[in-house]
Design an enzyme around this catalytic site. Structure first.
Site, PDB file in Angstrom:
ATOM      1  N   SER A 167       0.773  -1.008   0.007  1.00  0.00           N
ATOM      2  CA  SER A 167      -0.003  -0.058  -0.051  1.00  0.00           C
ATOM      3  C   SER A 167       0.991   1.270   0.100  1.00  0.00           C
ATOM      4  O   SER A 167       2.175   1.231   0.523  1.00  0.00           O
ATOM      5  CB  SER A 167      -1.109   0.103   1.224  1.00  0.00           C
ATOM      6  OG  SER A 167      -1.544   1.404   1.510  1.00  0.00           O
ATOM      7  N   TYR A 183      -1.522  -1.404  10.155  1.00  0.00           N
ATOM      8  CA  TYR A 183      -1.763  -1.581   9.020  1.00  0.00           C
ATOM      9  C   TYR A 183      -0.644  -0.949   8.203  1.00  0.00           C
ATOM     10  O   TYR A 183       0.260  -1.737   7.404  1.00  0.00           O
ATOM     11  CB  TYR A 183      -2.788  -0.737   8.417  1.00  0.00           C
ATOM     12  CG  TYR A 183      -3.298  -0.904   7.142  1.00  0.00           C
ATOM     13  CD1 TYR A 183      -3.758  -2.203   6.462  1.00  0.00           C
ATOM     14  CD2 TYR A 183      -2.951  -0.119   6.132  1.00  0.00           C
ATOM     15  CE1 TYR A 183      -3.994  -2.120   5.013  1.00  0.00           C
ATOM     16  CE2 TYR A 183      -3.078  -0.285   4.723  1.00  0.00           C
ATOM     17  CZ  TYR A 183      -3.654  -1.343   4.037  1.00  0.00           C
ATOM     18  OH  TYR A 183      -4.046  -1.427   2.935  1.00  0.00           O
TER      19      TYR A 183
END
Length: 275
Positions: free
Chosen positions: A149, A163
């Protein structure tokens, strides 16, 4: 010369895609199916997997396997590998896509929830790569895509504490494995999308906030992200950041002093909470 979806011996290539029931995983499945690959689809939701499997068959996948499985469970990657052996399905490509985010806070989540997240998004890609890469090296061909990401380039945010660090790990691990496998015919890439039109923000409950905060031009479709990712792994790029805006954010974040980057991220997180 073999076709894009064929091995050197003329048999269809096979791709294993985790988190294949929707979004980026489903887009990888349909892209490869359209190129003549057979696909192994795994995710928790069996009904959604069947929808994706139907699309893959319609697009020309020679064979489609569905393996409903929760990869956050202990020893799930090993169970998946055994299922592949039983089906005689040896992957030529591995798309490590399964994942999610949690926005309810580190201290508000049970330790078991953190364990499951780490198993699914960190341990599973490592374990599957270690289990499947040797056969790829032996055949002289393989593709491994770890879906990371843009968050992996940015300071971690409070509330979604694990995350970003997990995605940072995937980026660095992909770089390392890419270097290690140079010259083997096995390509490894970390795919680092920014805001993408998938179920991701619905699942973590932030859809309304991010939709109000970020205009449509900041978002990419899953199909565009996947097309860029596949081009990147074919070219053996260790890190693929799709989209000019995302490339700019990644480049700027690398140059910002850590205190300034942290301040900017904190300010943006506070703005989202107010929306």
């Amino acid at each position: 010369m073999s076709e894009p979806g064929e091995r050197a011996d003329g048999r269809p290539k096979v791709a294993l895609i985790t988190g294949a029931s929707a979004g980026i995983g489903a887009a990888f499945a349909t892209l490869l199916a359209s190129q003549g690959w057979s696909v192994i689809l795994t995710a928790r939701r069996e009904i959604q997997l069947e929808f994706v499997a139907s699309d893959c068959r319609r697009l020309g996948a020679p064979k489609v396997w569905k393996i409903p499985l929760d990869l956050s469970l202990p020893k799930a990657p090993e169970a998946l590998a055994l299922a592949l052996i039983a089906e005689r399905a040896i992957p030529d490509a591995l798309i490590n896509n399964a994942g999610y985010s949690r926005t309810d806070g580190f201290l508000s989540s049970a330790p078991e929830a953190h364990d499951a997240m780490l198993r699914l998004m960190l341990q599973t890609p490592v374990t599957l790569s270690r289990l499947l890469a040797p056969a790829m090296v032996e055949r002289g061909y393989g593709r491994i895509v770890n879906v990371a990401s843009l968050a992996g380039f940015l300071p971690a945010t409070g509330g979604d504490t694990l995350y970003g660090p997990i995605k940072s790990f995937l980026i660095r691990a992909s770089r390392g494995l890419n270097l290690e496998l140079q010259g083997t015919g096995v390509h490894v890439s970390a795919l680092c999308p920014g805001y993408t039109l998938t179920e991701f923000h619905d699942a973590n409950g932030s859809r309304d906030q991010v939709s109000r905060a970020y205009p449509k031009w900041m978002w990419m479709t899953a199909e565009a992200v996947v097309a860029a990712g596949w081009r990147g792994v074919e070219a053996n790029q260790p890190v693929v950041v799709p989209g000019l805006l995302n490339k700019t954010v990644a480049a700027v974040s690398a140059m910002l002093p850590e205190p300034l980057a942290m301040t900017m991220v904190k300010s943006q997180a506070q703005r989202l909470k107010r929306l």
